[in-house]
Scaffold this active site. Structure first.
Site, PDB file in Angstrom:
ATOM      1  CE  LYS A 278      -8.950 -39.483  74.378  1.00  0.00           C
ATOM      2  NZ  LYS A 278      -8.149 -38.787  75.419  1.00  0.00           N
TER       3      LYS A 278
ATOM      4  CB  SER B 202     -10.250 -35.638  76.458  1.00  0.00           C
ATOM      5  OG  SER B 202      -9.035 -36.361  76.504  1.00  0.00           O
TER       6      SER B 202
ATOM      7  CB  SER C 135      -7.530 -36.759  79.209  1.00  0.00           C
ATOM      8  OG  SER C 135      -7.855 -35.425  78.907  1.00  0.00           O
TER       9      SER C 135
END
Ligand SMILES: [Mg+2]
Ligand SMILES: [Zn+2]
Lengths: 478, 96, 486
Positions: free
Chosen positions: C72, C147, C171
């Site tokens: 990420k 997210s 997330s």
């Protein structure tokens, strides 16, 4: 009818700790290095970094708390204080608000509200406009200093004058210096003092609107700045106006006060508990260590010296400076027949003056040992040499490190103990100085000084002052 | 309900120069979010300690030992306006 | 070379093939680099080449050596652009590497690229990325969740064997649920946060997004541990090993009935109830429990997380790195840079958080929310006194359509209604696929996640139970894993 006003002063003192590394990262502390050579992602507040507190800084904070007779918190936490400024890279300072390490202390009769640990800001240099914010076109930020551990000490508003602030400030500085946790050098900024000042009718217990006097680099300037601000506020208040809350800067070269941020937006620091750090719960071992590591602190030492009969002024002078105290105690140790009061007067008086006179020698470089000074004091005390001759010997000792007895022998300074010989010199002096002699005879006793001086000159200071006086008075018929 | 004035004040504190339209939109959105959030008042929190941590830790400290710092070039490599080995920023004057 | 075996293999299976000499680490890396390069989902914000992928990677990392990892874009990677999907960090190249990335590199895992996300991890749909939304591999008109949407999408879409994500209020779990993969949020403190760009410091945790529970366990084993750079890191005592349980005998699963039902899609509810039946079939026991304050979790979270975020994001000021949008004077530098650099959701949360901390409002908002959090922590303490696990659907709905919730922030926030209470309590939770369901209003079937939470540092037990359940459910297939382009 005019109202009497009194000043109410509280201090906020920032002490840079002399740890090896910064408060929350492993960058080394430095002073005077090239800009931005002691930085890392943590102290530059790069995305994703986290603080880890410096163990030694925590220990030093507890020691300062113990020295200031504070209660040491069973649990202490860090908070974020939010404000935007280029010297504040995270846009929050990690400090302590809710649970500081130390609270409710006292030093020399001034109450300590609390003392807490925090990190220092970076340094900004304003370019253009002669280095001042006003008129500058840009600032250069150097993060070397950013993140240096600080202990902020906040007093209660217990001080009443600039002179008191200077004296107390010196006591505080000496106390912290003695702990060995900071250089406490005001010029280099390792000790910084802000004063909150207000005035009120004498005897009232209401606090007036305060102004903040920022960051002065010596206690003498602080004293002058505070006096100037007190005078200004008294004038404002007695003319029926009101003091405006503002931050002021004192310019010691002009003696003027300047407002730093007049239209300052009301601060809203939005404190919150620092979620990146866990509480510090000082263990019994940490607390014991802080208390047991305390050396004899200046206030206690001054008290001990006074109990030995040393005059207050000399006791304070000696206590504030560890090396002077050590020298003084060395003199006493060398000869226990010397009265502490007398030794203290020699050390802080004649000896200190002579060092100043001869190139402002620091004590550490002095060629005179405590033992040698003890010998000198002994020679004077036993009337082997006069006090005046003693000063001559001291001058030589400071200059060359000579042995006092050798100087006395060399220069033939031994006191004239034969009173017949001295009497001759006295009679001669009266003859040579008819004018003061006449004045003394006609009642002006002060004029005798000139005659004493003449005798001393003739004997090169080898005469005992008391004896000279007695003989002069006898021969002048007093 | 949060007033436009208040939104402006918070935007200043946050250092966000919001446009007029954005200001109005935010005033509406924040008000509606706060309406939901205000239901927290229903919870009995009498005598309840705040939680800012769930980690069972204390006294996490670092020995006072130096670690290498960044080379200055690296430290300045991301700076929008490096100058003379430092981070240059515009004058704070206009903020005073 | 379209190696379908590699494409469908989990991380542990690939590692086993490398170890047995069936395929070389170089071939594996080339295969995945090529897959990632063909990204049709906007799942990656940065692609590694072979050299960058291997930089700093141990050649002899251990059992999982050679299986590449998608990361990420919230993790700082030295020399590799890191943006947290924000314009304000456009072009930013960190001078250091996050602990989690360093740990996976030391374990021999090359980095495939940096994945898309909601800006600064604020969002539940990946639509808040300054670099465009990431698409759900099951349906390109739908969001992958957020997210960690990019990390979930690339794993489900066959663009990476596994990925790192972060979870603040859901997330990792929510996008894993939306994409039909496994997502694990460990106990707060299990994995170092150093180098992970902060959103809400007291909630943020790193975790794996994987094809199966075994991979989640293996990655967690690499990632967990005390880190001297993170004062809040604890690690998991005794470490973590690959799970092997086949049954759930003697284990109790608490269902907070009061929380489940309202606002939920019928298909999601159906998969949830079926999964409860499977638990019973495996010998587990279902117990109704109460989490009396969990209904207030979203409200508390949307005070606490924005408050912490507002201060965490103050460092983006145009002084030391990243965007500087004005040089006119100091105030303009701050205000214009931040106005232009942050997207709408980030600004909304900065504003909300600043307001909640500002003078006169602290007690009513921040102080109160912290106390409600205490209540929620107490709820979970009580629950775990009664049961081994707490189970819920991961989200009330399947993946929603792009743009569906962007106009009403609160409706977006509600998609985390089951994940947020667990985040506030700081306990570990996993989302595993529970099958497919038709969305309300019709359309092709989409994955449904099943969430299991355990007491703090109970990861091993959590993984064992999840593994047994995963085997029984037998969820198979992902749209990207059949070869070709997803
Ligand atoms: Mg301070
Ligand atoms: Zn540093």
């Amino acid at each position: 009818m005019s109202t009497e006003y009194e000043a109410v002063i509280g201090l906020e003192i920032h002490v840079q700790l002399s740890t090896r590394t910064k408060m929350f990262c492993g960058c080394e502390l430095s002073f005077g290095d090239d800009p931005n050579v002691h930085t890392c992602p943590v102290c530059l507040a790069h995305p994703g970094v986290l603080p880890v507190p410096n163990e030694t800084a925590v220990r030093y904070a507890l020691q300062i708390g113990a020295a200031l007779d504070c209660e040491l918190a069973p649990e202490s936490t860090f908070d974020r204080k939010n404000y935007f400024y280029p010297d504040n890279p995270k846009a929050y300072q990690i400090t302590q608000a809710a649970k500081p390490f130390c609270a409710n202390g006292n030093l020399g009769g001034v109450r300590i509200h609390h003392a807490h640990l925090e990190e220092d800001a970076a340094k900004t240099i304003h370019t253009g406009g002669g280095g001042r914010i006003k008129g500058s076109d840009a600032s250069l930020v150097d993060f070397n200093r950013g993140g240096t551990p600080l202990v902020e000490i906040v007093t209660e508003p217990d001080l009443r004058s600039g002179a008191q602030v200077r004296e107390w400030g010196q006591l505080l500085r000496a106390t912290i210096k003695q702990l060995g946790v900071s250089d406490v050098n005001m010029e280099e900024g390792s000790l910084r003092c802000d004063a909150n000042i207000s005035v009120r009718p004498a005897g009232s217990d209401v606090l007036g609107t305060k102004t903040e006097l920022k960051n002065m680099n010596s206690f003498r300037f602080i004293e002058r700045g505070i006096e100037a601000e007190i005078a200004r506020q008294k004038e404002v208040v007695s003319s029926g106006s009101e003091v405006v809350q503002e931050t002021l800067h004192f310019d010691p070269s002009t003696g003027e006060l300047h407002s730093l941020r007049s239209k300052e937006e009301a601060h809203d620091y939005r404190y919150l508990p620092e979620p990146d750090l866990v509480p510090i719960v000082p263990t019994q071992a940490m607390l014991d260590e802080a208390r047991e590591s305390l050396p004899e602190l200046p206030a206690a030492r001054a008290e001990r010296y006074e109990a030995l009969g040393v005059q207050e002024g000399a006791a304070l002078l000696l206590s504030f400076e560890t090396d002077w105290a050590g020298f003084f105690e060395g003199v006493l140790a060398a000869d226990d027949s010397i009265e502490p009061r007398v030794a203290a007067n020699w050390v802080t008086g004649e000896f200190a003056a002579e060092l100043r006179k001869q190139d402002d020698q620091p004590l550490a470089d002095a060629r005179v040992t405590p033992e040698a000074l003890a010998t000198l004091v002994g020679l004077v005390g036993s009337k082997k040499i006069s006090h005046g001759a003693g000063k001559t010997v001291l001058e030589e000792m400071v200059a060359s490190g000579a042995d006092p007895e050798a100087v006395v022998a060399d220069k033939g300074l031994e006191q004239i103990s034969d009173s017949g010989e001295l009497e001759k010199i006295v009679i001669q002096a009266i003859e040579d100085n008819p004018k003061p002699a006449e004045q003394v005879r006609s009642g002006n006793e002060k004029a005798i000084g000139a005659l004493v001086g003449a005798v001393m000159k003739a004997t090169q200071g080898r005469a005992d002052g008391g004896e000279v006086n007695r003989l002069l008075r006898q021969h002048l018929g007093l | 309900m949060i007033e436009r004035e208040q939104v402006l004040h918070v935007a200043r504190l946050s250092r966000l120069r919001l446009g007029d339209e954005e200001l109005d939109t935010l005033a509406g959105e924040l008000s509606s979010i706060l309406d939901h959030v205000d239901k927290l008042a229903e919870v009995d929190i009498e005598g309840v300690e705040p939680t800012s941590h769930v980690v069972p830790l204390e006294n996490v400290l670092r020995p006072d030992e130096p670690r290498p710092s960044l080379e200055r070039d690296v430290a300045l490599s991301q700076a929008p306006d490096p100058e003379d080995g430092a981070f240059r920023v515009p004058s704070p004057q206009a903020e005073a | 070379m379209a190696d379908l075996q590699l494409l469908a293999a989990s991380g542990s299976e690939t590692a086993a093939r490398i170890a047995s000499g069936n395929v070389s680490a170089g071939e594996v890396l080339d295969f995945w680099l090529e897959r990632a390069a063909g990204d049709p989902l906007n799942g990656y914000l940065w692609h590694a080449d072979a050299e960058a992928a291997r930089t700093g990677v141990s050649a002899d990392g251990g059992a999982l050596s050679g299986v590449p990892l998608a990361i990420k874009d919230i993790f700082c990677t030295e020399g590799v652009p890191t943006t947290a999907a924000s314009k304000i960090l456009g072009g930013y190249v960190p001078p250091y590497t996050a602990t989690s990335v360093a740990r996976t590199a030391a374990a021999g895992l090359p980095m495939l690229g940096k994945t898309n996300m909601d800006e600064f991890a604020m969002g539940s749909s990946n639509e808040n990325s300054a670099y465009g939304p990431c698409l759900n591999p099951w349906d390109a008109e739908r969001v992958p969740g957020g997210s960690s949407g990019g990390s979930a999408a690339v794993v489900a879409g066959g663009l990476a064997p596994w990925a790192l994500g972060t979870d603040t209020g859901g997330s990792i779990r929510q996008p894993a649920g939306f994409c039909g993969i496994v997502g694990l949020k460990p106990t707060y403190g299990a994995i170092s946060r150093f180098g992970m760009i902060a959103f809400a410091s007291s909630l943020d945790q790193c975790g794996p997004l994987t094809r199966d529970v075994t991979d989640a366990a293996l990655l967690l084993g690499i990632l967990q541990g005390r880190d001297e750079m993170d004062s809040t890191s604890v690690g998991i005592e005794g470490g973590v090993s690959a799970p092997s349980a086949e049954r759930l005998d003697g284990m109790t699963f608490g269902v907070p009935r009061g929380l489940i039902g309202e606002g939920m899609e019928a298909g999601v509810l159906a998969r949830f109830e079926e999964t409860l039946i499977r638990i019973c079939e495996l010998g587990g026991e279902i117990v109704d429990i109460e989490l009396p304050h969990a209904g207030h979790a979203i409200s508390a979270y949307y005070v606490l997380a924005p408050a912490e975020a507002s201060t965490n994001l103050s460092r983006y000021d145009g002084v030391r790195y990243g965007l500087r949008a004005s040089d006119e004077d100091l105030l303009s530098m701050y205000e214009v840079t931040r106005e232009e650099g942050f997207g709408p959701e980030v600004k909304r949360r900065i504003m909300l958080g600043t307001y909640a901390l500002s003078s006169g409002y602290y007690d009513a908002y921040y102080g109160r929310a912290q106390r409600v959090r205490t209540r929620i922590v107490e709820d979970f303490d009580k629950a775990f006194g009664l049961v081994d696990f707490v189970v819920t659907p991961t989200s009330p709905t399947v993946a929603f359509k792009l743009g569906e919730k962007t106009t009403d922030p609160w409706s977006m926030y509600l998609s985390d209604i089951f994940t947020v209470p667990i985040s506030l309590a700081g306990v570990p939770a996993i989302s595993i696929p529970a099958g497919l369901a038709e969305p309300d209003g019709g359309g092709p079937e989409l994955p449904v996640g099943f969430q299991i939470a355990a007491p703090a540092f109970g990861e091993q037990k959590l993984l064992e139970a999840s593994y047994a359940l995963e085997q029984a459910i037998g969820f198979d297939g992902s749209p990207g894993l059949e070869g070709g382009s997803p």
